[in-house]
Design a protein around this motif. Sequence first.
Motif, PDB file in Angstrom:
ATOM      1  N   LEU A 132       3.955  14.109  -9.195  1.00 14.49           N
ATOM      2  CA  LEU A 132       5.073  15.145  -9.259  1.00 14.49           C
ATOM      3  C   LEU A 132       5.709  15.416 -10.676  1.00 14.49           C
ATOM      4  N   ARG A 133       5.620  14.131 -11.418  1.00 17.27           N
ATOM      5  CA  ARG A 133       6.324  14.241 -12.843  1.00 17.27           C
ATOM      6  C   ARG A 133       5.427  15.071 -13.682  1.00 17.27           C
ATOM      7  N   GLY A 134       4.043  14.997 -13.351  1.00 16.95           N
ATOM      8  CA  GLY A 134       2.980  15.713 -14.108  1.00 16.95           C
ATOM      9  C   GLY A 134       3.317  17.284 -13.829  1.00 16.95           C
ATOM     10  N   ALA A 135       3.589  17.480 -12.438  1.00 16.77           N
ATOM     11  CA  ALA A 135       3.712  18.892 -11.990  1.00 16.77           C
ATOM     12  C   ALA A 135       5.235  19.424 -12.716  1.00 16.77           C
ATOM     13  N   VAL A 136       6.143  18.627 -12.570  1.00 12.86           N
ATOM     14  CA  VAL A 136       7.356  18.920 -13.372  1.00 12.86           C
ATOM     15  C   VAL A 136       7.279  19.163 -14.777  1.00 12.86           C
ATOM     16  N   GLY A 137       6.483  18.488 -15.315  1.00  9.48           N
ATOM     17  CA  GLY A 137       6.330  18.614 -16.914  1.00  9.48           C
ATOM     18  C   GLY A 137       5.439  19.832 -17.155  1.00  9.48           C
ATOM     19  N   ALA A 138       4.411  20.460 -16.102  1.00  8.46           N
ATOM     20  CA  ALA A 138       3.826  21.540 -16.461  1.00  8.46           C
ATOM     21  C   ALA A 138       4.695  22.472 -16.137  1.00  8.46           C
ATOM     22  N   LEU A 139       5.711  22.699 -15.373  1.00  6.93           N
ATOM     23  CA  LEU A 139       6.577  23.756 -15.118  1.00  6.93           C
ATOM     24  C   LEU A 139       7.659  23.839 -15.940  1.00  6.93           C
ATOM     25  N   HIS A 140       7.785  22.746 -16.695  1.00 10.58           N
ATOM     26  CA  HIS A 140       8.864  22.772 -17.862  1.00 10.58           C
ATOM     27  C   HIS A 140       8.298  23.444 -18.954  1.00 10.58           C
ATOM     28  N   ARG A 141       6.838  23.108 -19.465  1.00  9.04           N
ATOM     29  CA  ARG A 141       5.990  23.764 -20.415  1.00  9.04           C
ATOM     30  C   ARG A 141       5.864  25.480 -20.252  1.00  9.04           C
ATOM     31  N   GLN A 142       5.546  25.720 -18.839  1.00 11.20           N
ATOM     32  CA  GLN A 142       5.594  27.058 -18.592  1.00 11.20           C
ATOM     33  C   GLN A 142       6.712  27.952 -18.567  1.00 11.20           C
ATOM     34  N   LEU A 143       7.829  27.089 -18.313  1.00 12.44           N
ATOM     35  CA  LEU A 143       9.179  27.837 -18.638  1.00 12.44           C
ATOM     36  C   LEU A 143       9.411  27.903 -20.061  1.00 12.44           C
TER      37      LEU A 143
ATOM     38  N   ARG B  98       0.652  -1.152   0.125  1.00 12.84           N
ATOM     39  CA  ARG B  98       0.019  -0.009   0.014  1.00 12.84           C
ATOM     40  C   ARG B  98       0.860   1.153  -0.178  1.00 12.84           C
ATOM     41  N   LEU B  99       1.937   1.168   0.855  1.00  9.58           N
ATOM     42  CA  LEU B  99       2.555   2.369   0.844  1.00  9.58           C
ATOM     43  C   LEU B  99       3.510   2.588  -0.439  1.00  9.58           C
ATOM     44  N   LEU B 100       3.991   1.491  -0.916  1.00 11.46           N
ATOM     45  CA  LEU B 100       4.746   1.758  -2.490  1.00 11.46           C
ATOM     46  C   LEU B 100       3.540   2.075  -3.477  1.00 11.46           C
ATOM     47  N   ARG B 101       2.362   1.624  -3.229  1.00  7.59           N
ATOM     48  CA  ARG B 101       1.416   2.378  -4.447  1.00  7.59           C
ATOM     49  C   ARG B 101       0.955   3.652  -4.291  1.00  7.59           C
ATOM     50  N   ALA B 102       0.790   4.106  -2.904  1.00  9.46           N
ATOM     51  CA  ALA B 102       0.879   5.658  -2.358  1.00  9.46           C
ATOM     52  C   ALA B 102       2.153   6.477  -2.905  1.00  9.46           C
ATOM     53  N   ARG B 103       3.265   5.854  -2.749  1.00  3.11           N
ATOM     54  CA  ARG B 103       4.380   6.668  -3.383  1.00  3.11           C
ATOM     55  C   ARG B 103       4.515   6.672  -4.900  1.00  3.11           C
ATOM     56  N   ALA B 104       4.278   5.565  -5.454  1.00  2.00           N
ATOM     57  CA  ALA B 104       4.243   5.516  -6.736  1.00  2.00           C
ATOM     58  C   ALA B 104       3.168   6.726  -7.424  1.00  2.00           C
ATOM     59  N   ALA B 105       1.888   6.755  -6.795  1.00  2.00           N
ATOM     60  CA  ALA B 105       1.234   7.755  -7.147  1.00  2.00           C
ATOM     61  C   ALA B 105       1.655   9.073  -6.923  1.00  2.00           C
TER      62      ALA B 105
END
Length: 70
Positions: A44-55, A32-39
């Motif tokens: 966070l990968r999505g957030a990083v991608g959005a920040l890169h596009r904004q940059l 369960r912890l592993l699934r939560a961390r994977a989510a």
Amino acid sequence: MSAAEGRPRCRWGGGGGEAVLRARAEAAGYRRLLRARAAEVEALRGAVGALHRQLEGLRDRRSGELAKYQ
């Protein structure tokens, strides 16, 4: 002597069944912890991608403004 009495006891504690159940419950908790961390990682990968596009957008806009002033 019954069949259960003839078998060796589990070395991880009490009755062998209890130890197995505890180990399975612990493993389920870790899964369960592993699934939560994977989510969280995916979010966070999505957030990083959005920040890169904004940059990139900001860089493009800055390049356009610099060209306009030159």
